[in-house]
Design a protein around this motif. Structure first.
Motif, PDB file in Angstrom:
ATOM      1  N   ASN A   1       0.571  -1.534   0.482  1.00 21.76           N
ATOM      2  CA  ASN A   1      -0.148  -0.044   0.032  1.00 21.76           C
ATOM      3  C   ASN A   1       1.124   1.682   0.133  1.00 21.76           C
ATOM      4  N   GLY A   2       1.685   1.438   1.072  1.00 22.44           N
ATOM      5  CA  GLY A   2       2.090   2.695   0.931  1.00 22.44           C
ATOM      6  C   GLY A   2       3.715   2.464   1.744  1.00 22.44           C
ATOM      7  N   ASP A   3       4.150   3.490   2.723  1.00 23.07           N
ATOM      8  CA  ASP A   3       5.895   3.464   3.592  1.00 23.07           C
ATOM      9  C   ASP A   3       5.821   2.187   4.095  1.00 23.07           C
ATOM     10  N   ASN A   4       4.451   2.275   5.425  1.00 22.91           N
ATOM     11  CA  ASN A   4       4.913   1.123   6.280  1.00 22.91           C
ATOM     12  C   ASN A   4       4.640   0.142   5.720  1.00 22.91           C
ATOM     13  N   ASP A   5       3.878  -0.504   5.082  1.00 23.86           N
ATOM     14  CA  ASP A   5       4.454  -1.372   4.624  1.00 23.86           C
ATOM     15  C   ASP A   5       5.439  -2.510   3.175  1.00 23.86           C
ATOM     16  N   THR A   6       5.934  -0.757   2.873  1.00 27.76           N
ATOM     17  CA  THR A   6       7.274  -1.060   1.121  1.00 27.76           C
ATOM     18  C   THR A   6       8.913  -1.049   2.245  1.00 27.76           C
ATOM     19  N   PHE A   7       8.763  -0.189   2.824  1.00 28.35           N
ATOM     20  CA  PHE A   7      10.131   0.121   3.242  1.00 28.35           C
ATOM     21  C   PHE A   7      10.825  -0.771   4.220  1.00 28.35           C
ATOM     22  N   PRO A   8      10.281  -1.271   5.122  1.00 25.58           N
ATOM     23  CA  PRO A   8      10.916  -2.754   5.725  1.00 25.58           C
ATOM     24  C   PRO A   8      10.963  -4.329   4.792  1.00 25.58           C
ATOM     25  N   LEU A   9      10.179  -3.781   3.454  1.00 23.11           N
ATOM     26  CA  LEU A   9      10.566  -5.260   3.112  1.00 23.11           C
ATOM     27  C   LEU A   9      11.598  -4.903   2.520  1.00 23.11           C
ATOM     28  N   TRP A  10      12.043  -3.798   1.345  1.00 26.65           N
ATOM     29  CA  TRP A  10      12.511  -4.014   0.782  1.00 26.65           C
ATOM     30  C   TRP A  10      14.156  -3.489   1.930  1.00 26.65           C
ATOM     31  N   TYR A  11      13.723  -3.262   3.374  1.00 31.00           N
ATOM     32  CA  TYR A  11      15.481  -3.358   3.352  1.00 31.00           C
ATOM     33  C   TYR A  11      15.703  -4.770   4.016  1.00 31.00           C
ATOM     34  N   LEU A  12      14.711  -6.254   4.674  1.00 34.40           N
ATOM     35  CA  LEU A  12      14.844  -7.167   4.321  1.00 34.40           C
ATOM     36  C   LEU A  12      15.406  -8.304   3.045  1.00 34.40           C
ATOM     37  N   GLN A  13      15.037  -7.160   2.181  1.00 35.83           N
ATOM     38  CA  GLN A  13      15.742  -7.679   0.669  1.00 35.83           C
ATOM     39  C   GLN A  13      16.868  -7.085   0.544  1.00 35.83           C
ATOM     40  N   GLU A  14      17.686  -6.823   0.845  1.00 35.34           N
ATOM     41  CA  GLU A  14      18.697  -5.275   0.298  1.00 35.34           C
ATOM     42  C   GLU A  14      18.874  -5.698   1.396  1.00 35.34           C
ATOM     43  N   VAL A  15      19.188  -5.793   2.389  1.00 36.60           N
ATOM     44  CA  VAL A  15      20.260  -4.971   3.347  1.00 36.60           C
ATOM     45  C   VAL A  15      20.137  -6.982   3.762  1.00 36.60           C
ATOM     46  N   MET A  16      18.941  -7.548   3.962  1.00 35.52           N
ATOM     47  CA  MET A  16      19.753  -8.501   4.759  1.00 35.52           C
ATOM     48  C   MET A  16      19.406 -10.699   4.150  1.00 35.52           C
ATOM     49  N   GLY A  17      19.067 -10.221   2.644  1.00 35.59           N
ATOM     50  CA  GLY A  17      18.770 -10.847   1.413  1.00 35.59           C
ATOM     51  C   GLY A  17      17.564 -12.404   1.926  1.00 35.59           C
ATOM     52  N   VAL A  18      16.780 -11.811   2.664  1.00 32.86           N
ATOM     53  CA  VAL A  18      15.659 -12.507   2.793  1.00 32.86           C
ATOM     54  C   VAL A  18      15.199 -12.217   1.690  1.00 32.86           C
ATOM     55  N   ARG A  19      14.252 -13.222   1.028  1.00 30.05           N
ATOM     56  CA  ARG A  19      13.251 -13.824  -0.025  1.00 30.05           C
ATOM     57  C   ARG A  19      13.590 -12.351  -1.129  1.00 30.05           C
ATOM     58  N   ARG A  20      14.545 -12.690  -1.510  1.00 25.72           N
ATOM     59  CA  ARG A  20      14.997 -11.755  -3.055  1.00 25.72           C
ATOM     60  C   ARG A  20      14.100 -11.631  -4.336  1.00 25.72           C
ATOM     61  N   ASP A  21      13.047 -12.984  -3.808  1.00 27.94           N
ATOM     62  CA  ASP A  21      12.504 -13.395  -5.810  1.00 27.94           C
ATOM     63  C   ASP A  21      11.889 -13.067  -5.274  1.00 27.94           C
ATOM     64  N   VAL A  22      11.092 -11.961  -4.615  1.00 28.81           N
ATOM     65  CA  VAL A  22       9.443 -11.784  -4.720  1.00 28.81           C
ATOM     66  C   VAL A  22       9.318 -10.190  -4.562  1.00 28.81           C
ATOM     67  N   ARG A  23       8.739  -9.304  -5.862  1.00 26.41           N
ATOM     68  CA  ARG A  23       9.163  -8.860  -6.004  1.00 26.41           C
ATOM     69  C   ARG A  23       7.515  -7.707  -5.412  1.00 26.41           C
ATOM     70  N   VAL A  24       8.507  -7.043  -5.000  1.00 22.05           N
ATOM     71  CA  VAL A  24       6.928  -5.861  -3.914  1.00 22.05           C
ATOM     72  C   VAL A  24       6.877  -4.575  -4.951  1.00 22.05           C
ATOM     73  N   VAL A  25       6.001  -4.421  -4.952  1.00 21.39           N
ATOM     74  CA  VAL A  25       5.562  -3.789  -5.565  1.00 21.39           C
ATOM     75  C   VAL A  25       4.305  -2.126  -5.013  1.00 21.39           C
ATOM     76  N   ASN A  26       4.962  -1.355  -4.603  1.00 18.96           N
ATOM     77  CA  ASN A  26       4.320  -0.047  -3.810  1.00 18.96           C
ATOM     78  C   ASN A  26       2.694   0.709  -4.794  1.00 18.96           C
TER      79      ASN A  26
END
Length: 505
Positions: free
Chosen positions: A126-151
């Motif tokens: 939807n917006g910031d709060n449910d998107t930026f933490p997901l990007w952080y986990l993918q880019e920094v922590m390497g979690v579920r990089r196969d998922v494309r998050v679409v804001n």
């Protein structure tokens, strides 16, 4: 030094009062906007520092005739007192609600949302709060990089649409789209007349997709069809925003590829942005998968397939949510309270499918890991949990939960009556109706009658009182209606194509 004093004062005035007048922010902002005035805080900090220095110098001047050692001691004492009085006192007063140690909601919620999806998924957020933490986990922590998050908020911009269409992100391939650069450049919100939308379903490849459970070949749909109403614009008009049109194009492209790539909407997405796809949702935890099989369910989170949903939520993390020493701000508490709504919805569906033991285990885990002492329970969560306890046959827990919901409902009624707000009063009456309905569905006429007496007292109208016998009769009628709805929901949906296929077979 009046020149420098004037410079700092002008800085404070322009970046404080001046910014307030310039921005003219409306009330009820979605979050605190103190960062808008940070430059005025700088100016005030300069004054604090100059004031502290000035007090030390005045003390030194007043003791000019004293010995050097005494002057030095006095200066140190003054500095120590000032340190305790300003930054020390501020630290004491503000440390607790600024301390983020033990606060794991952003990372855990993001991880749980990502783990709610199948491999190589497309996940609309939807917006910031449910998107930026997901990007952080993918880019920094390497979690579920196969998922494309679409804001969905950014999906209204041409550059973001092109980026999703053209670029691989880590392990996620570009999104399937048919839009050209020229078409993207011309996209804009348009008035929309509600109508029927149809997407293809490749019946031969349908069995390769793991979302639907076991569906007989003859029952596989030939098309996915629903009515698209658009988003309300007022005056009876509807609109499709750019993001809506792009989501439709992505769904069309996925459908033409045999639904091989999973598509999800996060549980945080508003219903207006879900394009009326709720009958096709499959509940997989914090994400709802779009499944081209229509299922008539009353749950807006979609149908629960036990093996899939339970496997998803089994990996969820809830660190710190049962620790009263961890400080959680309002946003964090609201996000954590949302777990109760999601788990309660899943537990209710499991109980209706005869999986009572799984439903109770899920509710027990929720009680253990998301403590009400740490995370206050909102009315919506109480109502959902009461429904789950009722479905799972836990009457005592249902009644205890409804008593808490009833307390909140009566508080809302009294507050709305005091404010004189018609809107607040209507919302409070809805809360009352929810509680009363839950008592009746749970076959608790005595509790329903007692609650009606409390409501009558709150509104000052004795006519609102109901006897136990009246509530018992109303409960029988209401449960009959519920049973008929349950039967209709459990019955298989036969589309014209399915009926023809069955006859031919």
């Amino acid at each position: 030094d009046w020149r420098r004093a004037l410079a700092v004062f002008v800085l404070f005035l322009v970046t404080g009062v001046g910014i307030i007048l310039y921005l003219n922010q409306t009330p009820f902002q979605p979050r605190e906007r103190d960062y808008s005035y940070v430059a005025s805080f700088f100016a005030f900090a300069i004054w604090v520092g100059l004031g502290a220095t000035g007090l030390v110098e005045l003390t030194a001047q007043a003791m000019a005739r004293q010995s050097e050692g005494l002057r030095r001691t006095a200066a140190v004492l003054i500095a120590a007192v000032l340190f305790v009085a300003v930054p020390g006192w501020m630290a004491k007063e503000n440390w607790h609600d600024h301390d983020r140690s033990g606060q794991r909601i952003p990372t855990d919620f993001a991880r749980n949302l990502l783990e709610s999806t199948a491999p190589n998924a497309i996940l609309f957020t939807n917006g910031d709060n449910d998107t930026f933490p997901l990007w952080y986990l993918q880019e920094v922590m390497g979690v579920r990089r196969d998922v494309r998050v679409v804001n969905l908020s950014l999906l209204n911009t041409p550059w973001y649409i092109k980026q999703l269409r053209d670029q691989t992100n880590r392990l996620s391939a570009p999104l399937p789209m048919s839009l050209t650069d020229d078409q993207i450049a011309r996209l804009e919100p348009t008035l929309f007349q509600p109508g029927e939308i149809s997407l293809p379903v490749d019946r031969q490849r349908f069995g390769d997709v793991s979302f639907a459970g076991r569906i007989d070949a003859a029952a596989r749909p030939q098309a996915m069809t629903w009515t698209l109403a658009g988003q309300p614009l007022g005056d009876g008009r509807s609109v499709l925003y750019v993001a809506d049109r792009v989501v439709l194009d992505i769904l069309q492209s996925v459908a033409e590829d045999g639904w091989q790539r999973p598509v999800y909407f996060a549980s945080t997405v508003a219903q207006d942005s879900e394009l009326g796809l709720q009958p096709f949702f499959q509940n997989e935890g914090l994400a709802r998968r779009v499944v081209p099989v229509r299922r008539d369910t009353r749950d807006p989170d979609g149908t629960v397939v036990p093996e899939i949903t339970l496997a998803r939520v089994a990996n969820f993390q809830f660190r710190g949510l049962n620790d009263p020493d961890v400080y959680l701000d309002e946003n964090a508490r609201n996000m954590a309270d949302g777990y109760r709504t999601r788990f309660g919805s899943v537990a209710t569906a499991l109980a209706r499918q005869g999986r009572t033991a799984d439903a109770r285990a899920l509710l027990d885990r929720l009680d253990r890991e998301v403590s009400s002492e740490t995370i206050p329970v909102g009315f919506g969560s109480l109502y959902t949990l009461a429904e789950a306890y009722r479905a799972a046959g836990q009457t005592d827990r249902m009644n205890a939960t409804l008593r808490r919901a009833g307390d909140l409902a009566i508080d809302q009624v009294e507050a709305a009556a005091a404010s004189g707000s018609r809107t607040a009063l209507e919302r409070a009456f809805q809360y009352v109706q929810f509680v009363q309905t839950s008592y009746l569905l749970g076959d608790a006429p005595a509790e329903a009658a007692a609650f009606s007496a409390r409501f009558a007292t709150a509104v000052g109208d004795p006519r609102e009182r109901r006897s136990v016998d009246e509530m018992r009769a109303a409960g029988v009628q209401l449960r009959r209606q519920r049973d008929s709805l349950d039967a209709a929901e459990a019955a298989p949906r036969a589309t014209p194509a399915t009926a023809a296929d069955t006859a031919a077979r």
